[in-house]
Design an enzyme around this catalytic site. Structure first.
Site, PDB file in Angstrom:
ATOM      1  N   THR A  58      25.870  -4.834 -84.396  1.00 54.41           N
ATOM      2  CA  THR A  58      24.458  -5.007 -84.003  1.00 54.41           C
ATOM      3  C   THR A  58      23.566  -4.257 -84.988  1.00 54.41           C
ATOM      4  O   THR A  58      22.388  -4.034 -84.706  1.00 54.41           O
ATOM      5  CB  THR A  58      24.191  -4.447 -82.582  1.00 54.41           C
ATOM      6  OG1 THR A  58      24.621  -3.081 -82.537  1.00 54.41           O
ATOM      7  CG2 THR A  58      24.895  -5.251 -81.508  1.00 54.41           C
ATOM      8  N   SER A  59      24.128  -3.849 -86.136  1.00 48.88           N
ATOM      9  CA  SER A  59      23.348  -3.012 -87.051  1.00 48.88           C
ATOM     10  C   SER A  59      22.665  -3.835 -88.145  1.00 48.88           C
ATOM     11  O   SER A  59      21.497  -4.198 -88.008  1.00 48.88           O
ATOM     12  CB  SER A  59      24.212  -1.911 -87.637  1.00 48.88           C
ATOM     13  OG  SER A  59      23.413  -1.031 -88.378  1.00 48.88           O
ATOM     14  N   ARG A  60      23.390  -4.156 -89.191  1.00 56.08           N
ATOM     15  CA  ARG A  60      22.853  -5.019 -90.258  1.00 56.08           C
ATOM     16  C   ARG A  60      23.987  -5.887 -90.770  1.00 56.08           C
ATOM     17  O   ARG A  60      25.122  -5.421 -90.934  1.00 56.08           O
ATOM     18  CB  ARG A  60      22.273  -4.191 -91.413  1.00 56.08           C
ATOM     19  CG  ARG A  60      20.916  -3.580 -91.142  1.00 56.08           C
ATOM     20  CD  ARG A  60      19.794  -4.621 -90.975  1.00 56.08           C
ATOM     21  NE  ARG A  60      18.495  -4.032 -90.714  1.00 56.08           N
ATOM     22  CZ  ARG A  60      17.990  -3.834 -89.490  1.00 56.08           C
ATOM     23  NH1 ARG A  60      18.670  -4.197 -88.425  1.00 56.08           N
ATOM     24  NH2 ARG A  60      16.790  -3.301 -89.346  1.00 56.08           N
ATOM     25  N   ILE A  75      21.420   4.902 -81.668  1.00 61.21           N
ATOM     26  CA  ILE A  75      22.027   3.762 -80.967  1.00 61.21           C
ATOM     27  C   ILE A  75      23.513   4.013 -80.709  1.00 61.21           C
ATOM     28  O   ILE A  75      24.010   3.796 -79.596  1.00 61.21           O
ATOM     29  CB  ILE A  75      21.804   2.458 -81.770  1.00 61.21           C
ATOM     30  CG1 ILE A  75      20.312   2.152 -81.855  1.00 61.21           C
ATOM     31  CG2 ILE A  75      22.551   1.293 -81.135  1.00 61.21           C
ATOM     32  CD1 ILE A  75      19.925   1.075 -82.848  1.00 61.21           C
ATOM     33  N   HIS A  89      19.831 -11.619 -83.745  1.00 67.05           N
ATOM     34  CA  HIS A  89      19.075 -10.371 -83.886  1.00 67.05           C
ATOM     35  C   HIS A  89      18.166 -10.138 -82.683  1.00 67.05           C
ATOM     36  O   HIS A  89      16.965  -9.907 -82.829  1.00 67.05           O
ATOM     37  CB  HIS A  89      18.266 -10.373 -85.192  1.00 67.05           C
ATOM     38  CG  HIS A  89      18.085  -8.996 -85.758  1.00 67.05           C
ATOM     39  ND1 HIS A  89      18.268  -8.694 -87.084  1.00 67.05           N
ATOM     40  CD2 HIS A  89      17.742  -7.810 -85.172  1.00 67.05           C
ATOM     41  CE1 HIS A  89      18.043  -7.409 -87.288  1.00 67.05           C
ATOM     42  NE2 HIS A  89      17.722  -6.845 -86.140  1.00 67.05           N
ATOM     43  N   GLN A  90      18.769 -10.205 -81.507  1.00 69.41           N
ATOM     44  CA  GLN A  90      17.980 -10.040 -80.284  1.00 69.41           C
ATOM     45  C   GLN A  90      18.312  -8.753 -79.541  1.00 69.41           C
ATOM     46  O   GLN A  90      17.799  -8.520 -78.439  1.00 69.41           O
ATOM     47  CB  GLN A  90      18.197 -11.233 -79.342  1.00 69.41           C
ATOM     48  CG  GLN A  90      19.574 -11.261 -78.668  1.00 69.41           C
ATOM     49  CD  GLN A  90      19.692 -12.355 -77.633  1.00 69.41           C
ATOM     50  OE1 GLN A  90      19.807 -13.524 -77.984  1.00 69.41           O
ATOM     51  NE2 GLN A  90      19.679 -12.011 -76.363  1.00 69.41           N
ATOM     52  N   ALA A  91      19.157  -7.898 -80.154  1.00 73.81           N
ATOM     53  CA  ALA A  91      19.571  -6.687 -79.435  1.00 73.81           C
ATOM     54  C   ALA A  91      18.385  -5.815 -79.042  1.00 73.81           C
ATOM     55  O   ALA A  91      18.396  -5.157 -78.013  1.00 73.81           O
ATOM     56  CB  ALA A  91      20.567  -5.895 -80.277  1.00 73.81           C
ATOM     57  N   PHE A  92      17.330  -5.856 -79.870  1.00 72.66           N
ATOM     58  CA  PHE A  92      16.147  -5.013 -79.584  1.00 72.66           C
ATOM     59  C   PHE A  92      15.238  -5.644 -78.537  1.00 72.66           C
ATOM     60  O   PHE A  92      14.323  -4.995 -78.044  1.00 72.66           O
ATOM     61  CB  PHE A  92      15.323  -4.827 -80.880  1.00 72.66           C
ATOM     62  CG  PHE A  92      14.544  -6.069 -81.249  1.00 72.66           C
ATOM     63  CD1 PHE A  92      15.166  -7.148 -81.843  1.00 72.66           C
ATOM     64  CD2 PHE A  92      13.191  -6.173 -80.957  1.00 72.66           C
ATOM     65  CE1 PHE A  92      14.465  -8.304 -82.155  1.00 72.66           C
ATOM     66  CE2 PHE A  92      12.472  -7.322 -81.258  1.00 72.66           C
ATOM     67  CZ  PHE A  92      13.118  -8.396 -81.861  1.00 72.66           C
ATOM     68  N   ASP A 140      25.220  -9.599 -83.818  1.00 71.52           N
ATOM     69  CA  ASP A 140      23.803  -9.858 -83.549  1.00 71.52           C
ATOM     70  C   ASP A 140      23.050  -9.942 -84.863  1.00 71.52           C
ATOM     71  O   ASP A 140      21.850 -10.217 -84.886  1.00 71.52           O
ATOM     72  CB  ASP A 140      23.237  -8.710 -82.690  1.00 71.52           C
ATOM     73  CG  ASP A 140      21.795  -8.953 -82.283  1.00 71.52           C
ATOM     74  OD1 ASP A 140      21.525 -10.046 -81.733  1.00 71.52           O
ATOM     75  OD2 ASP A 140      20.941  -8.079 -82.525  1.00 71.52           O
ATOM     76  N   GLU A 146      20.979 -13.811 -92.588  1.00 72.10           N
ATOM     77  CA  GLU A 146      20.233 -14.204 -91.385  1.00 72.10           C
ATOM     78  C   GLU A 146      18.785 -14.590 -91.660  1.00 72.10           C
ATOM     79  O   GLU A 146      18.186 -15.328 -90.888  1.00 72.10           O
ATOM     80  CB  GLU A 146      20.279 -13.084 -90.337  1.00 72.10           C
ATOM     81  CG  GLU A 146      19.480 -11.842 -90.699  1.00 72.10           C
ATOM     82  CD  GLU A 146      19.499 -10.797 -89.582  1.00 72.10           C
ATOM     83  OE1 GLU A 146      20.587 -10.477 -89.085  1.00 72.10           O
ATOM     84  OE2 GLU A 146      18.411 -10.305 -89.221  1.00 72.10           O
TER      85      GLU A 146
HETATM   86  P1  NAI Z   1      20.067   6.443 -86.795  1.00 75.01           P
HETATM   87  O1  NAI Z   1      19.460   6.780 -88.097  1.00 75.01           O
HETATM   88  O2  NAI Z   1      19.630   7.179 -85.565  1.00 75.01           O
HETATM   89  O3  NAI Z   1      21.661   6.611 -86.891  1.00 75.01           O
HETATM   90  C1  NAI Z   1      22.409   6.222 -87.990  1.00 75.01           C
HETATM   91  C2  NAI Z   1      23.651   7.100 -88.040  1.00 75.01           C
HETATM   92  O4  NAI Z   1      24.441   6.641 -89.133  1.00 75.01           O
HETATM   93  C3  NAI Z   1      23.339   8.591 -88.292  1.00 75.01           C
HETATM   94  O5  NAI Z   1      24.015   9.386 -87.355  1.00 75.01           O
HETATM   95  C4  NAI Z   1      23.833   8.829 -89.723  1.00 75.01           C
HETATM   96  O6  NAI Z   1      24.342  10.146 -89.904  1.00 75.01           O
HETATM   97  C5  NAI Z   1      24.933   7.789 -89.829  1.00 75.01           C
HETATM   98  N1  NAI Z   1      25.219   7.417 -91.209  1.00 75.01           N
HETATM   99  C6  NAI Z   1      24.351   7.147 -92.205  1.00 75.01           C
HETATM  100  N2  NAI Z   1      25.011   6.838 -93.332  1.00 75.01           N
HETATM  101  C7  NAI Z   1      26.326   6.906 -93.042  1.00 75.01           C
HETATM  102  C8  NAI Z   1      27.506   6.690 -93.788  1.00 75.01           C
HETATM  103  N3  NAI Z   1      27.456   6.339 -95.077  1.00 75.01           N
HETATM  104  N4  NAI Z   1      28.686   6.856 -93.175  1.00 75.01           N
HETATM  105  C9  NAI Z   1      28.731   7.228 -91.869  1.00 75.01           C
HETATM  106  N5  NAI Z   1      27.655   7.460 -91.093  1.00 75.01           N
HETATM  107  C10 NAI Z   1      26.464   7.286 -91.684  1.00 75.01           C
HETATM  108  O7  NAI Z   1      19.869   4.879 -86.618  1.00 75.01           O
HETATM  109  P2  NAI Z   1      19.878   4.048 -85.244  1.00 75.01           P
HETATM  110  O8  NAI Z   1      18.537   4.107 -84.609  1.00 75.01           O
HETATM  111  O9  NAI Z   1      21.050   4.434 -84.442  1.00 75.01           O
HETATM  112  O10 NAI Z   1      20.055   2.566 -85.799  1.00 75.01           O
HETATM  113  C11 NAI Z   1      21.222   2.170 -86.497  1.00 75.01           C
HETATM  114  C12 NAI Z   1      20.970   0.827 -87.132  1.00 75.01           C
HETATM  115  O11 NAI Z   1      20.846  -0.156 -86.109  1.00 75.01           O
HETATM  116  C13 NAI Z   1      19.644   0.708 -87.908  1.00 75.01           C
HETATM  117  O12 NAI Z   1      19.777   1.184 -89.230  1.00 75.01           O
HETATM  118  C14 NAI Z   1      19.381  -0.746 -87.869  1.00 75.01           C
HETATM  119  O13 NAI Z   1      19.928  -1.322 -89.028  1.00 75.01           O
HETATM  120  C15 NAI Z   1      20.119  -1.241 -86.631  1.00 75.01           C
HETATM  121  N6  NAI Z   1      19.225  -1.768 -85.594  1.00 75.01           N
HETATM  122  C16 NAI Z   1      19.461  -3.027 -85.114  1.00 75.01           C
HETATM  123  C17 NAI Z   1      18.670  -3.573 -84.123  1.00 75.01           C
HETATM  124  C18 NAI Z   1      18.930  -4.935 -83.550  1.00 75.01           C
HETATM  125  O14 NAI Z   1      18.066  -5.476 -82.848  1.00 75.01           O
HETATM  126  N7  NAI Z   1      20.072  -5.533 -83.783  1.00 75.01           N
HETATM  127  C19 NAI Z   1      17.517  -2.820 -83.589  1.00 75.01           C
HETATM  128  C20 NAI Z   1      17.392  -1.492 -84.116  1.00 75.01           C
HETATM  129  C21 NAI Z   1      18.213  -1.001 -85.105  1.00 75.01           C
END
Ligand code: NAI
Length: 327
Positions: free
Chosen positions: A230-232, A153, A293-296, A256, A261
């Site tokens: 938009t992560s957690r 992302i 939490h609607q980004a997805f 988001d 939540e």
């Molecule tokens: P991903 O696993 O592809 O990328 C996560 C990145 O964070 C990786 O490059 C990793 O090296 C890095 N990382 C991990 N621990 C770290 C740390 N301690 N310090 C620095 N960098 C670190 O995950 P993706 O697909 O990009 O998703 C990220 C997050 O987005 C998910 O974990 C999820 O919580 C959230 N998400 C939110 C959605 C929404 O609807 N709001 C939908 C989908 C995901």
């Protein structure tokens, strides 16, 4: 396979119904928890989402019900106790990347809405107020955007920000060479926090990223910084962010996701009294934008979630090894 789907909404049912499969799927609107896990009885597997509880107690109960597979319809798995799943021999699968563009585009939508005060303009015009007073925004071109986490992302978000003519600086435990070639500069977390006009969070929630945005880290940021999450939710310590919004240290907040939540998001609470005073305080700020939490939530992403989930089920049944299996 008989699968119990928890936290299911109409859009989940619709996306699964579009696909051909031989499984029996029962949809439950309720979230999975100690008090609802009994609904999983007489199923072979369960399918869960972001706010379902997959703690030791729930996993133990699933094990007693002879359920040996959990299929998450999401990428993040911070709601699952992986150690407990291992203890009970329960396999957990996820959908690691479903339209990362959808989430990255939503993050940029939050940036643009806040930077151009679209949320205020929308309400004003509906009240026949066509004045431009107090709607002055800022131009994104040339601004420094700090991206924390450049996985699926974060990488999409970097590309979008570069397209707007921003200077993109990033922090991740590992650098992405392709992004470096595109002009993204990697720095320490402190440097990214210090220099960015806008900070967008895309790291997963791990013990080491929990409350990464708190009093001490906020102090390092520019005055009037914009923070997008938009992560957690628990990447941000809400109390500290509220203090910084009150003092003006944080100029804009777009979220988001929210730490508490699970008691709010995905439900229509319009007739209820909100008991969460922190979120209620956040909602009073004119420079805070919250989505639930609607980004997805795009039709493309929903379809991909359903397809990958059913593929995970097939792989589990056929003993195929897949990177989507967490444990
Ligand atoms: P991903 O696993 O592809 O990328 C996560 C990145 O964070 C990786 O490059 C990793 O090296 C890095 N990382 C991990 N621990 C770290 C740390 N301690 N310090 C620095 N960098 C670190 O995950 P993706 O697909 O990009 O998703 C990220 C997050 O987005 C998910 O974990 C999820 O919580 C959230 N998400 C939110 C959605 C929404 O609807 N709001 C939908 C989908 C995901």
């Amino acid at each position: 396979m008989k699968i119990a789907v928890f936290s299911s909404k109409k859009y989940d049912v619709d996306s699964f119904n579009k696909l051909e499969h031989n499984h029996t799927i029962h949809y439950f609107e309720t979230t999975l928890s100690e008090s609802t896990v009994a609904l999983a009885a007489k199923h072979d597997a369960i399918c869960a989402f972001v706010n379902d509880h997959l703690n030791d107690d729930v996993l133990q109960r699933l094990n007693e019900l002879n359920i040996k597979a959990v299929f998450l319809r999401c990428a993040g798995f911070n709601n699952a106790d992986i150690t407990a799943a291992e203890k009970y021999g329960i396999a957990i699968y996820r959908v690691p990347a479903y339209s990362p563009e959808a989430v990255a585009e939503h993050a940029m939508a939050l940036v643009l809405c806040l930077s151009r005060k679209i949320h205020k303009a929308y309400n004003r015009i509906r009240d026949n107020n066509f004045s431009l007073e107090r709607l002055t925004g800022f131009t994104l071109n040339g601004k420094i955007i700090g991206v924390v986490g450049t996985g699926n992302i974060g990488k999409c978000f970097c590309r979008i920000a570069l397209g707007f003519g921003c200077r993109v600086i990033a922090y991740d435990v590992r650098e992405d060479e392709e992004l470096v070639k595109m002009g993204v500069e990697y720095h320490s977390l402190d440097k990214v926090l210090e220099h960015s006009h806008i900070i967008s969070l895309h790291v997963p929630l791990f013990p080491e990223t929990h409350h990464m945005i708190r009093k001490e880290s906020i102090k390092k940021m520019r005055d009037g910084v914009m923070i997008i999450n938009t992560s957690r939710g628990a990447l941000i310590k809400t109390r500290d962010v509220i203090k910084a919004l009150k003092s003006g240290k944080i100029g804009y907040l777009g979220i988001d996701v929210y730490e508490q939540e699970e008691n709010l998001f995905f439900e229509d609470l319009s007739e209820k009294i909100i008991q969460d005073d922190l979120v209620s305080r956040l909602m009073t700020f004119p420079n805070v934008l919250i989505t639930s939490h609607q980004a997805f939530l795009t039709s493309e992403a929903l379809q991909e979630i359903a397809e990958v989930t059913l593929q995970n089920v097939e792989d589990h049944l056929n003993g195929v090894s897949t990177k989507n299996r967490i444990i």
